[in-house]
Design an enzyme around this catalytic site. Structure first.
Site, PDB file in Angstrom:
ATOM      1  N   SER A   1       1.424   1.039  -4.612  1.00  0.00           N
ATOM      2  CA  SER A   1       2.589   1.742  -4.068  1.00  0.00           C
ATOM      3  C   SER A   1       3.556   0.679  -3.566  1.00  0.00           C
ATOM      4  CB  SER A   1       2.184   2.668  -2.922  1.00  0.00           C
ATOM      5  OG  SER A   1       3.330   3.178  -2.277  1.00  0.00           O
ATOM      6  N   ARG A   2       4.745   0.637  -4.156  1.00  0.00           N
ATOM      7  CA  ARG A   2       5.699  -0.427  -3.784  1.00  0.00           C
ATOM      8  C   ARG A   2       6.347  -0.165  -2.427  1.00  0.00           C
ATOM      9  NH1 ARG A   2       6.893   0.195  -9.512  1.00  0.00           N
ATOM     10  NH2 ARG A   2       5.725  -1.397 -10.611  1.00  0.00           N
ATOM     11  N   VAL A   3       6.136   1.028  -1.877  1.00  0.00           N
ATOM     12  CA  VAL A   3       6.597   1.296  -0.521  1.00  0.00           C
ATOM     13  C   VAL A   3       5.595   0.718   0.475  1.00  0.00           C
ATOM     14  CG1 VAL A   3       7.077   3.119   1.147  1.00  0.00           C
ATOM     15  CG2 VAL A   3       7.916   3.318  -1.188  1.00  0.00           C
TER      16      VAL A   3
END
Length: 547
Positions: free
Chosen positions: A413-415
C-alpha cells in the site's frame, strides 16, 4: 363521490394551466449501417461526443465516434431491433445516470434502471458518467483508514479513504471475496458502497446480492450490474456509471467505496467496441488509449479537501455554499483553513464557515484478473501503474489453505501507515518483521533439519502468525479485536499453542475479551493507540487468559 370527481378535475385543470410548451432544435439522422451493437449514422451534424441519441423505436445509444460525414453510435439495448434507414435524433443530453440516496439498497443496470423488481427509484438528479477528476489543489492527504475487517490487509496493507488499491490475482483466488468482506465491514460506519459487476454471469451477481442481503450490507450498498449477456456498450459504461453514483455522495461530504469487478472484462468490452468502430488496434489488439480508459476512471477516486469561506458576522452557517452569494452577501473563499485564518488576522471582517459538502471521499478497489500469475500483461501493468498499491493473491497459497491467499511479500500500500490507526501501527510493525523473517527462513529450512534454537523459534512463531492471519469468508473482524489478537501472537502468548489449535485459541481469546474486557477493547477504539495504561491492562488480561 362528487367532491372527489371535482377535486380530480381541478387538479387536471391546474396541470393544463401550468403546462408550458417548449420548442427545441434537434438534429435528425439516418442509420446507414448497423451490426454487433454499433450503428453508423449520417446527418447528425451538431451531435456532441458522449451525447445520448434516440432511435425511432425508443432505444438509446451514445455518440462514440465523431467522423467527418458520419457518427459511430454504440447501442445501449437490444441492437437486433435497429435496422438501416431508421431515424435517429439527438437529445441534447450527455450520457448520464440517476444518482442520490434513492439508489442505496437497489440493484440497477449500467444506465441506472432498476432490475431488482422493487419498483421505480426516486433519484435526486442525474450526473454525467464522465467528468474531469478532482485536481491536485482540491485533494487532501489520504490519512483516514478504511477498515476492511481482514487482519492481513488492515495490519500490513492498510487502505485509506480516497485511496485506489488494486486487488489482483488469477481466477478463483478470492478477489471478489475480499471486496465483499470490505463492503460487509462498512455496516454502521457511514460509508456508502457501490459494487459494479462487469461481464459476470447473472447467477454469480445474484449470489453476491443475496450474500450482501444476508449480512445486512445491502442497506448501504448500490449494485450496478452489467452481466456477460448484456451488450459490450453497457459493460463499457458500467464502471463510469457507478463512479458517478459514488461521486454524488463524495461531493456531499460523505465517504463512499466503489468496487470494480473486474476491469479486465471492462478492457475486453472496450477492445470489442473499438475494433467494431474500426479504431486502429495496438498491443494485444487493444486500442492505443487503453491506459487513458482506466486512468480517467480511477483518478476520480479522491479525498476532497475541506473548504472554508469568510462570511459577515450575521451570516447563517447553514446557508454557506461554495460559488454562491446568499442573500446578496459577498464572502471570501473558498480557502484552506490556514489561509482563511491568516486573512482574518490580516484585517478581513467576518467568521470562518466550512463549506457544506467538502471533505468527502471516494475509495476505489479495482479488481484485475491475471492469467497464470502474469502481472506483466498489458492491462495488469497499466492498472498497477495507476493505483496506489496492490493486494496480490496467489494460487499456491489459496490451494495450500492459506485464505485470504495474500502474498504479503509483494503486496503493498503506497499510502502505508498514514492510513492506519496508531494502535494497529504499533502491533503491525512487529508482525511485518516476524513474517518477513519467517518467509526468509522458511526458504532455507526446507533444505535441512539442523536448525539452531533461535531459528526454530522464529519459524514456529511465523507459522503461528500465518495461522492467525487466516480468516473465513464473510467474517470481517472489528479493528480492536484484530489489534489484540495480533498483539497476543507477536508477543509470544500463542507460542505454546499447537498450530492445529490456533484458530480455536483465537476464537476463545475473542470470546474471553468481549465478555470480560469489553471496556479494554473500547479504550483501544477511543484512544486509537496502545498507551502504557492500555498495554498494562492488555498484558494482564492475556496472562489471565493464558492460565
Amino acid at each position: 363521490m362528487t367532491e372527489s370527481i371535482n377535486q380530480i378535475a381541478s387538479e387536471f385543470q391546474k396541470f393544463i394551466d401550468d403546462f408550458q410548451p417548449t420548442a427545441g432544435v434537434r438534429s435528425v439522422g439516418v442509420v446507414e449501417e448497423d451490426g454487433d451493437g454499433i450503428a453508423w449514422v449520417s446527418g447528425l451534424s451538431d451531435v456532441r461526443a458522449q451525447e445520448l441519441v434516440q432511435f425511432e423505436n425508443g432505444i438509446v445509444g451514445t455518440a462514440f465516434n465523431l467522423e467527418t460525414d458520419r457518427v459511430g453510435v454504440i447501442i445501449m439495448g437490444e441492437y437486433d431491433q435497429i435496422s438501416e434507414g431508421m431515424e435517429v435524433r439527438t437529445t441534447n443530453r450527455i450520457t448520464s445516470v440517476p444518482v442520490g440516496e434513492g439508489l442505496v439498497g437497489r440493484v440497477v443496470n449500467a444506465i441506472g434502471q432498476p432490475i431488482d423488481g422493487k419498483g421505480p427509484i426516486r433519484n435526486s438528479g442525474y450526473r454525467p458518467i464522465e467528468v474531469i477528476a478532482p485536481g491536485v489543489i482540491e485533494r487532501k492527504d489520504v490519512d483516514q483508514p478504511l477498515q476492511t475487517g481482514i487482519k492481513a490487509i488492515d495490519s500490513m496493507i492498510p487502505i485509506g479513504r480516497g485511496q485506489r488499491e488494486l486487488i489482483i490475482g488469477d481466477r478463483q483466488t478470492g478477489k471478489t471475496a475480499i471486496a465483499i468482506d470490505t463492503i460487509i465491514n462498512q455496516k454502521g460506519k457511514d460509508v456508502i458502497c457501490i459494487y459494479v459487476a462487469i461481464g459476470q454471469k447473472k447467477a454469480g451477481i445474484a449470489r453476491t446480492v443475496a450474500t450482501l442481503e444476508e449480512y445486512g450490507a445491502m442497506e448501504h450498498t448500490i449494485v450496478v450490474s452489467a452481466s456477460a449477456e448484456e451488450p459490450s456498450a453497457l459493460q463499457y459504461i458500467a464502471p463510469y456509471a457507478g463512479c458517478a453514483m459514488g461521486e454524488e455522495f463524495m461531493d456531499k461530504g460523505q465517504d463512499a467505496l466503489i468496487v470494480y469487478d473486474d476491469l479486465s472484462k471492462h478492457a475486453w468490452s472496450y477492445r470489442e467496441l473499438s475494433l467494431l468502430l474500426r479504431r486502429p488496434p495496438g498491443r494485444e489488439a487493444y486500442p492505443g488509449d487503453l491506459f487513458y480508459l482506466h486512468s480517467r476512471l480511477l483518478e476520480r477516486a479522491a479525498r476532497l479537501a475541506d473548504h472554508f469561506v469568510i462570511v459577515p458576522p450575521d451570516f447563517k452557517d447553514e446557508l454557506a455554499e461554495e460559488k454562491e452569494a446568499v442573500n446578496g452577501q459577498v464572502y471570501v473563499g473558498p480557502l484552506a483553513y490556514d489561509d482563511a485564518k491568516q486573512a482574518l488576522e490580516g484585517g478581513v471582517k467576518g467568521k470562518i464557515v466550512k463549506v457544506r459538502g467538502s471533505g468527502g471521499s471516494l475509495t476505489a478497489l479495482p479488481i484485475i484478473e491475471t492469467l497464470l500469475g502474469d502481472v506483466s500483461a498489458y492491462v495488469p501493468t497499466n492498472v498497477i501503474s495507476i493505483t496506489d498499491g496492490q493486494i496480490y493473491l496467489e494460487n499456491d497459497l489459496f490451494y495450500s489453505g492459506i485464505r485470504p491467499a495474500i502474498n504479503a511479500g509483494i503486496s503493498v500500500s503506497r499510502v502505508g501507515g498514514d492510513a492506519q490507526l496508531k494502535a494497529m501501527k504499533q502491533v503491525a510493525g512487529q508482525l511485518r518483521l516476524d513474517m518477513a523473517a519467517f518467509r526468509e527462513l522458511a526458504a532455507f529450512a526446507q533444505f535441512g533439519s539442523d536448525l539452531d534454537k533461535a531459528t526454530q523459534a522464529r519459524l514456529d512463531r511465523g507459522r503461528r502468525l500465518r495461522e492467525v492471519l487466516k480468516q473465513p469468508q464473510f467474517s470481517p473482524m472489528p479493528i480492536a479485536n484484530q489489534i489484540v489478537v495480533i498483539y497476543a501472537a507477536t508477543h509470544g502468548y500463542a507460542d505454546e499453542i499447537q498450530i492445529a489449535d490456533m484458530i480455536e485459541w483465537e476464537e476463545n481469546l475473542i470470546v474471553y475479551l468481549e465478555s470480560t474486557q469489553a471496556s479494554l477493547l473500547q479504550a483501544i477504539v477511543d484512544e486509537k493507540q496502545i498507551t502504557d495504561e492500555i498495554e498494562k491492562r492488555l498484558k494482564s488480561a492475556l496472562e489471565e487468559f493464558s492460565v
